[in-house]
Structure formats: structure tokens, C-alpha cells
Write a protein that holds these residues in place. Structure first.
Motif, PDB file in Angstrom:
ATOM      1  N   CYS A 147       0.810  -1.217   0.000  1.00  0.00           N
ATOM      2  CA  CYS A 147       0.000   0.000   0.000  1.00  0.00           C
ATOM      3  C   CYS A 147       0.847   1.273   0.000  1.00  0.00           C
ATOM      4  N   GLY A 148       1.737   1.396  -0.960  1.00  0.00           N
ATOM      5  CA  GLY A 148       2.563   2.597  -1.041  1.00  0.00           C
ATOM      6  C   GLY A 148       3.771   2.307  -1.884  1.00  0.00           C
ATOM      7  N   PRO A 149       4.669   3.266  -2.010  1.00  0.00           N
ATOM      8  CA  PRO A 149       5.806   3.097  -2.913  1.00  0.00           C
ATOM      9  C   PRO A 149       6.860   2.112  -2.420  1.00  0.00           C
ATOM     10  N   LEU A 150       6.953   1.921  -1.121  1.00  0.00           N
ATOM     11  CA  LEU A 150       7.907   0.931  -0.596  1.00  0.00           C
ATOM     12  C   LEU A 150       7.494   0.543   0.807  1.00  0.00           C
ATOM     13  N   PRO A 151       8.034  -0.553   1.325  1.00  0.00           N
ATOM     14  CA  PRO A 151       7.633  -0.978   2.663  1.00  0.00           C
ATOM     15  C   PRO A 151       8.217  -0.050   3.718  1.00  0.00           C
ATOM     16  N   GLY A 152       7.476   0.191   4.751  1.00  0.00           N
ATOM     17  CA  GLY A 152       7.990   1.017   5.844  1.00  0.00           C
ATOM     18  C   GLY A 152       8.919   0.222   6.750  1.00  0.00           C
ATOM     19  N   SER A 193       6.959   6.194   2.806  1.00  0.00           N
ATOM     20  CA  SER A 193       6.016   7.141   2.194  1.00  0.00           C
ATOM     21  C   SER A 193       6.454   7.636   0.821  1.00  0.00           C
ATOM     22  N   ALA A 194       7.738   7.698   0.560  1.00  0.00           N
ATOM     23  CA  ALA A 194       8.215   8.149  -0.750  1.00  0.00           C
ATOM     24  C   ALA A 194       9.666   7.703  -0.923  1.00  0.00           C
ATOM     25  N   VAL A 195      10.069   7.509  -2.162  1.00  0.00           N
ATOM     26  CA  VAL A 195      11.452   7.165  -2.459  1.00  0.00           C
ATOM     27  C   VAL A 195      12.016   8.267  -3.354  1.00  0.00           C
ATOM     28  N   LEU A 196      12.883   9.063  -2.768  1.00  0.00           N
ATOM     29  CA  LEU A 196      13.569  10.103  -3.529  1.00  0.00           C
ATOM     30  C   LEU A 196      15.051   9.786  -3.566  1.00  0.00           C
TER      31      LEU A 196
END
Lengths: 539, 539
Positions: A47-52, A449-452
Motif C-alpha cells: 500500500c505505497g511506494p515501498l515498505p515502511g 512514504s516516498a522514495v527520492l
């Protein structure tokens, strides 16, 4: 073990099944269903760009799935193994199909290309001899020639066949290309051809903005460390290159490596001017267009690559702005005869009498021997989308980057490095130093939450041995053509909220400080942890 | 191009779809169905181990499918492109799932492994940094350690996790492995580590039976041509090796390369004795076990590899006796610290502060940068089949080879080279010279009736620069564990019938003489030609 005279596999449903042959379809169909279900389930659970939770948490989750051992004595069967490992991989993926996964030149593959990979894997042709890959080798030859013409013949599509205008040997060069594992291997081939042409004293001269693989190639091939020309504007400019070549001496054996689409900032060296300087000193020119090369598909944007056709060799990567699953690299030369240093003989694969009898000699088309048909997905994608379809995706992706840059420019809390040339946007919170920038990136990552990405523009500007000043930026490498404006707005909000002094934004213990990736995080039940991750990053 | 604020992709069904995310499943499901249908249709149309008519005919068929151009201006859509190109590839494949396709170390992949590839391609993790491959990189690390222990710790399965007995750094070596594109890259890494350890004057010493990639690696890495030790029995024997090392001088920087499963004859060098000789001279030892390494899975057969655990590095290939789609190579070392020469830094991938914060540094795990997760299919297969399942397949495959050898030995018209050690059987018609052997092979290939390899045992026996005597054999490299006795009987009948003086057996014009692969064959309608091919090779 006595061999049966009939029906294979003999031990019925319990024997593992083969993917090939006419019977392979019946085996593949249910198993691909298991894989697709697992992909979906994993994505929903992530459920998002990567696992927390960062590396320790992911490692713990993987360990849990593998608790029976990587190599159990007795197998669990195909369905269980596929279901559990593919679901684990999907749940623990940094998924570039999520618009908030935008760190690297790591593209979301097209479904059509991923599906083609299944065909390649089931048939398993090996591209090192015709009798392992009859149709696949012919498809590769034609696809390579068509892509090479896109670089060197101004994009005349054509059919890649032997009947084209370029086919008359001895009179006109026939552009050709090899399929590689990516930009790193293609750059290595560019350096290797220079070594074979100019001798082992060849010196590589590249900008400080060049990809690290250029340096690694020189090391691998036993050459001296490349001369690193300062690139303070992010690009290799003609004057510093001229000075560097003068330092080597007129006519010295030199390979200039230019970049069309840098990894750090997505900018394009002035290729035409650099080709002039290289010609002035009699140097070879290789252009690493792994990132930018796909602009060739767009009539509107291909002008940005003017001068590319003057290179002695070119790196392309269709697993960047070409939306292919890895690997889909290409190494392109203006004349197929340029590839002759790669010729290689192995009696069992390309004996003289076999070649004389008409068997194609494929061994010189790679430094690998056994080689998978990465060309299939590329050819399928070219056919499915056409040049116009790929151009549309490229243009759309560049538009996404411009939109993000506009949003950053309009945001008083954020600083924009420069307008994007391709699809990379560098930015940072106003006043943030390097440590704060690096911390924001890690915090978003730990959060799930995001991968930058990150780009040190100071290092990029500096030449060999200079004491560079760190100048760190957040890097958004946008490769998802379907990113929405609202995704980009969410991304910027996450960055603002992740600043160490933004305080209130973060309630997750694992995200409280820049070193948060390091300590073992608490391990709540899987569903709980994912719920909590999801709560944070989906507004 | 203005960006929408909602729903992606915005142009509805006509936009190409992504494979990833929770929505990817809906896109993949119908397209994989198209691929599987096309695989089946192509296999049925081919109706045999490879297409008849030779290279010119296959090229003409591919040209026909591509008549609209490799890169059309407008795309034909995903379903058309997948259907037509996958069907073409299947129809024009040399399919190792057919027991009569037995030329090379070109295995029929397991359906479970091919299905896993779909998952890898859809997720597209890139193995060069954790934030592109969180779970995939952890799965790779554990799988590599488990396979490395199979080589160096006598096969204790274990879970590959950091908590194992070997995890105490500084006290005990922890075996580790890297995933490679195959034996060629693994052998190159073996030579590279020797160069980095022993310096650029290192000399490679290998048997005349060694794989050609050993020589190519030395060339690539800027080293002198390897010393080629005669191997008249097909294996590198201790005495000639001792003589060659004495020629280099005691303590000279030398890498000995031995082979566990030669490409030509499938035989295993006496590893323990060679390790003794290498130790005697202080030389490093690399063992190319690309072919034979999978015997490790079998408690019954692994004794044939005794001494492998004394190598400084080992090549394995799970796309040979491991039934994986290409690529599934491994490079194994007894201690993870042996891999440190591959360490490499690129700020955007493994900056010091990121590593300090707990992000794994993956860049030293390959010479490639972007890298597909080939480990997934391997891990899925290990889990699905277990050690016992893989052992069963290995043993069964070796049994197939022994059966073929028995059939040859019992056949008055055929000559057997030797009893097989692994799964390679060399044989030829009694009295056939090299030209006749080569001609039989090409005739079967042009016919589409069988794919056999060739082995020049004379070249294999000879040392550097000797004027070798050609001694050509037909080579059956048997990798299909489900081959039946009747398949093997068919294969031998085809060989007998294909002898130039067997006359009556061949009615096909394209198969009338050894040069038949060369002239353009007649091009009947596709169905006709396949019918005629099928008529010939299916008894």
C-alpha cells in the motif's frame, strides 16, 4: 534409474513441469495466475511506494518467510513457493509504478513488456548460437539494426532487414547495435573498442558528471584512471575538454566520453561541440545516452540530442525512458564492422565449416556466451506502441518533470535547482544543509512514504582530485508517465513534513531521526505495521 | 502537456498499461494469456525440436512477420504485438523441452521458474541499491549464502541468514556468492579477483579442455594469453599441470583454472589433486563448475566434486543442470571478504552517510549497476522442489545420458566416445570422418529433426600452439530429465539415416548436402513446410 518408454514426466502431477513445448502452456497457465494474484496481494499489503520500517524490518520479514530454509530438504511445491516468495517480493518492493517512487532511473515497466518476458523465459533461447535461438537471433539482428538507424540515420524506421540501403558492404556503413545488460556494460564496450582500436595506452577523458561506470570500465579493462574534467554547470563544456585534451597532446590515444542525460541532474552535454573538440584532437567519442537516448523517438525532443550521430559509439537503455523490465541495454555503432574486435571463436559454437555452410556466427555479439533474449520485450514494445506511442510516453514523462519543477518553484519553502531538461528535478527545503537533505530522504524511506534520490552537485562539478564542496539536493527522477499533479503535490508535502524541525508530522518511532534506518525496529504483526505505514503516507 | 489531477492513465484503454502496482494485475492477466496461447500455437506449428529449412528460411519467416517494420509509426497494440512476435519466436525456436533438442548446455526451464520471471519483470527491482529492491536484495543475500554453503560447508542447508554459525566475523569465513549472467561472467570474476589479489602480472594456467570464456576473460582484463595445458584424456591431469606451473616458477602469480564438467565432453577434472598441485606452487585455484556444480544437490553424486571446496572461487550455473531460464549464474567464494576488490562507490547509490545509517551497500555485488533479480526464480525453484527434488532431476538426467550411451554401445553402426560422467554423450557413425560428422549435424538441423552439438576432441587434447589433429564427434548434451528411451532411440535412428551415404532416408532438397544451410531454400506456404518437416522427424 530405468527410463520409461512412454509419457513424460512419468511420476505424474508430482513431478515438476517444463515451461516449453506444446505441453508447457498447460503448466504455465495456472502458475502465472498464482504469480499475478501474489503480485496484487503484495501490492495491496504494501500500500505505497515501498515498505515502511527500513532495511532491518524488511530483512526480518524476509527471514520470517524463509524460516524453513532457503533450500529445504523437501520442496513445498510450485504454487506455495511462487505464492509466498512473489507476494513477499511485491510487499517488500520499491515499486516504480507508484508515482511517489522516484529516486532512480528505475522505471515502471509496461505490462506488455513484462508479459513478453514470460515468453522469453518459457522458450529460453540462448543468443550465442543459431541452433539455440533460430528466430530469436534473427529478431535481435533486425531490432538492433532498426534502433541503430534511429541513432545514425536520422530515425528512418525501416524494417531492419538486410535489403535496406545500407546493406551494400564496402560502400556504406551499416549502423548496428548489441543488446547489453545496461548502460554499465554498454559503456564498458565503448571503452573496450577504444582500447582495441587505439591500444592499451588509451586514456579515457570524461566529465566529472559522467556515470561511475566509465571509471569502473577503465579499471576492469586494465586502463589508467580516466581524466575527470570539471563540469561546474553539470555538463561537460567544450573549453575544459579542449584544455584536458591539450594536456594529453595532439593525436594522443584518447577516448572522450560525453553524457546525454546525466544520472545526477538529467542534463545533456553539448554533443555537437564536444564532437568538434574530439575531432580537433583526433580523439574517439563515446556518448552515454542511457537516459536521454530515448528522446530519439520524439520528433519534438530529438533535437536535444543533435550531435549524437557523430559519436563512435553510443549507450542506450530501454529500461529507463523505454519502460522495459531490466535488462534492455543497447550499444550502438555507426558501422557493424566497428564490432569486429569482439569476434571470438569456440569450435562448438561457431566452427569455420559451420559458418561457411551458412550458420550465423553470433558469438561476437556479446561478451557473454549464454544470453537471454532481452530483445523480445523490446521488439514487442516497439511494435505494440509504435514510434508515436513511445514518443508520447517520453513527452508525457518530461511534462511530469516540468510540472514538478513548477510546483517547487511556486513553493516558498522549497528551492529548485534548475528547470529540468529530461525528467529529473533537483530541489530541497530552503536553507537545508547536506545532512538535512540526506535525513529527509532517509526519513521518507524509513516511513515507506516516498522514495527520492540524492545528487551531490558539488562532486559533479569537481575535477580529478579536487577537494569538492558537498552540495546535496533531493532528486526526483520521474519515469512514471501517468503521475498526476496531485501525486506531485503529495510528494512535496511529504518532503516539507519530513524536515527534522517539522516535528509534528511524524509519529513513527522509526522515522524520528536521520539514523533511523539502523536500529532494529519493533516488529508488530505484519498487518498492523502495514496499516500504520499506510496511515502515514496516503493523504 | 497539462497533467490531470485524477485517474491514471488518463487516456483510458488506449494508453499502454503498467505492470506494477495493485492495478498491474488487471493489465497482466489478459496479456499473459495471449503469451501462453502464442507459445502453444507456435510450438504446435513448429512440431519438433527446431524449425526446418535452416537460417535462410527462418530469416524469411521473421522478415514476413516484420514486413511492416520493426518500429512502425503507429503501434499495433499489445495483444497483436505479443501474439505475433511470441508465436513467431515459438515457431522458430530450438526448444530444449523437446528431447531431440540436445546440442548445448541449453536447458528446458521449469514452468515454476519461468512463471517466477513474470513476477520479477512486473516488479522490476534493480539490485544495485536497497531503495530499488528492499525485499529482493535481502532474498538475494540469503539465497547466495545458502548456495555458497552448499559448495563450502558440505551442503548444510540452513536459512542463509545472518544468525548462522558462520556469522561471527573475524573468526570464521562466511561463504558467499554473487549472481551473474552465467559461467562466462563468473569465470571473468574469478580471473579478476586473481588479478586484484596477485597483480597485473598474474598468469592464468588452464587445461586445453577449459571453456573459451577463460581466454576471453584474460583478454578483457588486459592479461596475457592463458597457458593452455594439454588435456589428452579430456581432463586436466596433475602431472601436466605441475610441469606448467614449474615453467612459471615457484611462487609466481598464477591462477589455475580447473573445470568440473567440460563443455565438450562433460567430464570433471581431478579437483582434489589439482588443488594439491596449486597449493604446492602457491597458486590460486578457480573451478568452473558451471555444468557439474549442480551435482552438489545429490548426496549420491556430489562425491564426484570432491575437492571443489578447496577452490578460491567457483562458477555455478543454475541455467544448466538447474533448469532455470537464462540467466542464473553464480560466482562463489569461501569468504565474503574475498569479494572486497569489487567494492565501488557512487554517491547516489551508496553514500557513506547512507551506509552509516544502515542502508545496505549493494554496488559491490556485481560489475553491473542496474541488475534484474535473477535470484527470484532460483529461490522459488529451491523452495518448490527442495534439495531432494533437484537431486532427483539431476540424477534422472544423468540416467538419461547413461541410457543413450548404452544404446550407442549396443549399436553396430555407431561408435561411443566414452561412458558419460555427467549428461554429455559423444558418439558418431562408425568410420565417419570430421566432415561427415559435421554434415550429419547440419543435415538434422536443416531438416528440423534434431539438434545435436559437436565436439572436437583433438583440439581439446592439445596444448598451446600445437598443431592439433581434428577428431570430431557428435555431442548430445542431455538436459531434459523427462527424455524417454523411445526419444533416444529416435535420435539415434535420425543420425544413422542422416549419413551422406544413407541415401534413401532424406527426401528434403534442403537436406541433401552438408552445405545445405547456405542457399536460400524454397519457401512453400508455412503450413506445408511444417507438415513436411514434421513428417520426417516424428516416427
Amino acid at each position: 534409474m530405468p527410463l520409461p518408454t512412454s509419457s513424460a514426466p512419468t511420476d505424474g502431477a508430482r513431478a515438476p513441469l517444463l515451461a516449453g513445448g506444446a505441453e508447457g502452456a498447460a503448466a504455465l497457465r495456472p502458475l502465472t495466475g498464482v504469480v499475478i494474484d501474489a503480485l496484487q496481494e503484495g501490492a495491496v499489503r504494501r500500500c505505497g511506494p515501498l515498505p515502511g520500517g527500513g532495511p532491518r524490518r524488511v530483512a526480518a520479514d524476509v527471514a520470517e518467510v524463509l524460516r524453513g530454509g532457503v533450500i529445504p530438504e523437501q520442496g513445498s511445491g510450485a504454487r506455495e513457493a511462487l505464492g509466498s516468495l512473489v507476494r513477499m517480493l511485491a510487499e517488500g518492493a520499491a515499486d516504480p509504478a507508484d508515482p511517489l517512487c522516484a529516486a532512480h532511473l528505475h522505471c515502471p515497466p509496461l505490462a506488455v513488456a513484462a508479459a513478453a518476458e514470460l515468453g522469453a523465459s518459457a522458450l529460453n533461447p540462448s543468443m550465442d548460437s543459431w541452433d539455440q535461438a533460430p528466430a530469436a537471433s534473427e529478431l535481435e539482428a533486425r531490432t538492433c539494426r532498426a534502433l541503430a538507424r534511429l541513432v545514425y540515420d536520422g530515425g528512418a524506421g525501416g524494417d531492419g532487414g538486410p535489403g535496406g540501403e545500407g546493406a551494400v558492404r564496402g560502400r556504406k556503413a551499416v549502423p548496428d547495435a548489441l543488446v547489453t545488460t545496461g548502460g554499465t556494460e554498454s559503456n564498458q564496450l565503448g571503452v573496450l573498442l577504444a582500447r582495441e582500436r587505439l591500444g592499451p595506452d588509451v586514456r579515457v577523458v570524461c566529465g566529472a558528471n559522467a556515470h561511475h561506470s566509465v571509471h569502473r570500465a577503465a579499471w576492469l579493462l586494465g586502463l589508467p584512471e580516466p581524466v575527470r574534467v570539471p563540469a561546474p554547470g553539470g555538463v561537460l563544456a567544450p573549453d575544459p575538454l579542449r584544455a584536458a585534451l591539450a594536456g594529453q597532446g595532439q593525436g594522443a590515444p584518447v577516448l572522450v566520453v560525453a553524457t546525454a542525460g546525466t544520472t545526477d541532474a538529467g542534463v545533456i552535454d553539448p554533443l555537437g561541440e564536444l564532437a568538434d573538440v574530439a575531432a580537433e584532437f583526433g580523439a574517439r567519442l563515446h556518448v552515454d545516452a542511457a537516459y536521454g537516448g530515448m528522446l530519439l523517438f520524439s520528433r519534438r525532443l530529438r533535437g536535444l540530442l543533435a550531435g549524437l550521430e557523430r559519436a563512435d559509439s553510443v549507450t542506450l537503455d530501454l529500461h529507463k525512458l523505454g519502460w522495459q523490465p531490466v535488462a534492455a541495454g543497447m550499444f550502438v555503432v555507426p558501422d557493424e564492422r566497428d564490432l569486429s574486435p569482439l569476434d571470438h571463436r569456440a569450435d562448438y559454437l561457431n566452427a569455420d565449416d559451420d559458418c561457411d555452410a551458412g550458420l550465423p556466427d553470433l558469438l561476437g555479439r556479446s561478451l557473454r556466451t549464454t544470453r537471454r533474449p532481452d530483445v523480445l520485450k523490446v521488439a514487442v514494445t516497439l511494435r505494440a506502441l509504435g514510434r508515436s506511442g513511445l514518443a508520447g510516453l517520453v513527452e508525457r514523462t518530461c511534462a511530469v518533470a516540468h510540472s514538478l519543477a513548477e510546483l517547487v518553484a511556486a513553493d516558498r519553502e522549497l528551492e529548485l535547482f534548475a528547470r529540468p531538461e529530461l525528467s529529473t528535478v533537483l530541489f530541497r527545503p530552503v536553507g537545508a544543509d547536506g545532512a538535512a537533505v540526506a535525513s529527509v530522504r532517509r526519513r521518507l524511506m524509513a516511513d515507506g512514504s516516498a522514495v527520492l534520490g540524492r545528487a551531490d552537485i558539488g562532486a559533479c562539478a569537481a575535477g580529478s582530485g579536487s577537494g569538492e564542496q558537498e552540495d546535496l539536493w533531493l532528486k526526483a527522477t520521474l519515469l512514471n508517465p501517468y503521475a498526476r499533479r496531485s501525486d506531485l503535490e503529495s510528494l512535496l508535502k511529504l518532503v516539507r513534513d519530513a524536515l527534522p524541525d517539522a516535528g509534528a508530522a511524524s509519529s513513527a518511532p522509526a522515522a524520528a531521526d536521520p539514523s533511523s534506518l539502523s536500529p532494529p525496529p519493533p516488529r508488530p504483526a505484519l498487518v498492523d505495521s502495514i496499516t500504520s505505514t499506510a496511515r502515514r503516507h496516503r493523504p
